[in-house]
Design a protein around this motif. Sequence first.
Motif, PDB file in Angstrom:
ATOM      1  N   ARG A  48       5.639 -10.119  -4.560  1.00 43.75           N
ATOM      2  CA  ARG A  48       4.787  -9.429  -3.992  1.00 43.75           C
ATOM      3  C   ARG A  48       4.452  -9.215  -2.372  1.00 43.75           C
ATOM      4  NH1 ARG A  48       1.608  -4.201  -3.831  1.00 43.75           N
ATOM      5  NH2 ARG A  48      -0.224  -4.001  -3.479  1.00 43.75           N
ATOM      6  N   LEU A  52       5.759  -7.321   0.719  1.00 40.99           N
ATOM      7  CA  LEU A  52       5.063  -6.715   2.054  1.00 40.99           C
ATOM      8  C   LEU A  52       5.667  -6.628   3.137  1.00 40.99           C
ATOM      9  CD1 LEU A  52       1.945  -6.879   0.645  1.00 40.99           C
ATOM     10  CD2 LEU A  52       2.736  -4.837   0.552  1.00 40.99           C
ATOM     11  N   ASN A  55       7.839  -4.690   5.463  1.00 40.65           N
ATOM     12  CA  ASN A  55       7.365  -3.457   5.989  1.00 40.65           C
ATOM     13  C   ASN A  55       6.339  -3.819   6.800  1.00 40.65           C
ATOM     14  OD1 ASN A  55       8.137  -2.384   3.605  1.00 40.65           O
ATOM     15  ND2 ASN A  55       6.919  -2.476   2.674  1.00 40.65           N
ATOM     16  N   VAL A 134      -0.745  -1.657   5.771  1.00 39.41           N
ATOM     17  CA  VAL A 134       0.125  -3.083   5.965  1.00 39.41           C
ATOM     18  C   VAL A 134      -0.224  -4.273   5.628  1.00 39.41           C
ATOM     19  CG1 VAL A 134       2.479  -4.088   5.795  1.00 39.41           C
ATOM     20  CG2 VAL A 134       2.617  -1.752   6.021  1.00 39.41           C
ATOM     21  N   GLU A 137      -2.927  -4.387   2.993  1.00 42.10           N
ATOM     22  CA  GLU A 137      -2.340  -5.207   1.107  1.00 42.10           C
ATOM     23  C   GLU A 137      -1.948  -6.375   1.799  1.00 42.10           C
ATOM     24  OE1 GLU A 137       0.656  -2.706  -0.015  1.00 42.10           O
ATOM     25  OE2 GLU A 137      -0.390  -0.542   1.143  1.00 42.10           O
TER      26      GLU A 137
END
Length: 200
Positions: A48, A52, A55, A134, A137
């Motif tokens: 994960r 990310l 991004n 972002v 996260e």
Amino acid sequence: MNTTQVIIGIVVLIALSGFYVISIFNKLVTLKNRYKNAFAQIEVQLKRRYDLIPNLVETAKGYLKHERETLESVISARNEASGSLARAAAAPGDAAAMTGLMGAENRLSGAMMSMKMVMEAYPDLKASQNMMQVSEELTSTENKVAFARQAFNDQVMAYNVFKQTFPPVFFATMFGHAQDATLLEFEDSATIQAAPKVSF
């Protein structure tokens, strides 16, 4: 005591010893499967995190036009860490695989820290809604990685301690558990996040 009682006693003793050895084998297998499962949780969170990072780089790209080298080093470190994770997932607890993953993760953390330091010079980027989302996260995922890593290390310790105790230490190699599992330790986050000191 007659001969029949002695034979029955010997048979019972052999049976109990056999059951005890079987229980050692089963516990070794159980503990190994637990740390492998714990590593699978790390793998989920690291994947994960790796998903990310592009991004984050894409969001920053518009603002950091003159920082191409920094962005490329983050993507390169991310790709290296992703490859190391795949090797570690094939052999969780293996010393070489864990060392490779630790090194790759430490390089990725260093590249991410460099990028964060560069971003400090771009207040518009830090204030961007996409960048904040972002970043949030990523922070959440990094916290989950830390928890998953702790759970993995706890399971590795339980496995190693059991196989090193008496009498399992005599049977571990025979049952295919010769090597201790290796802990997964990343650089201390305090060391990674510490800003460099500048003196004039």
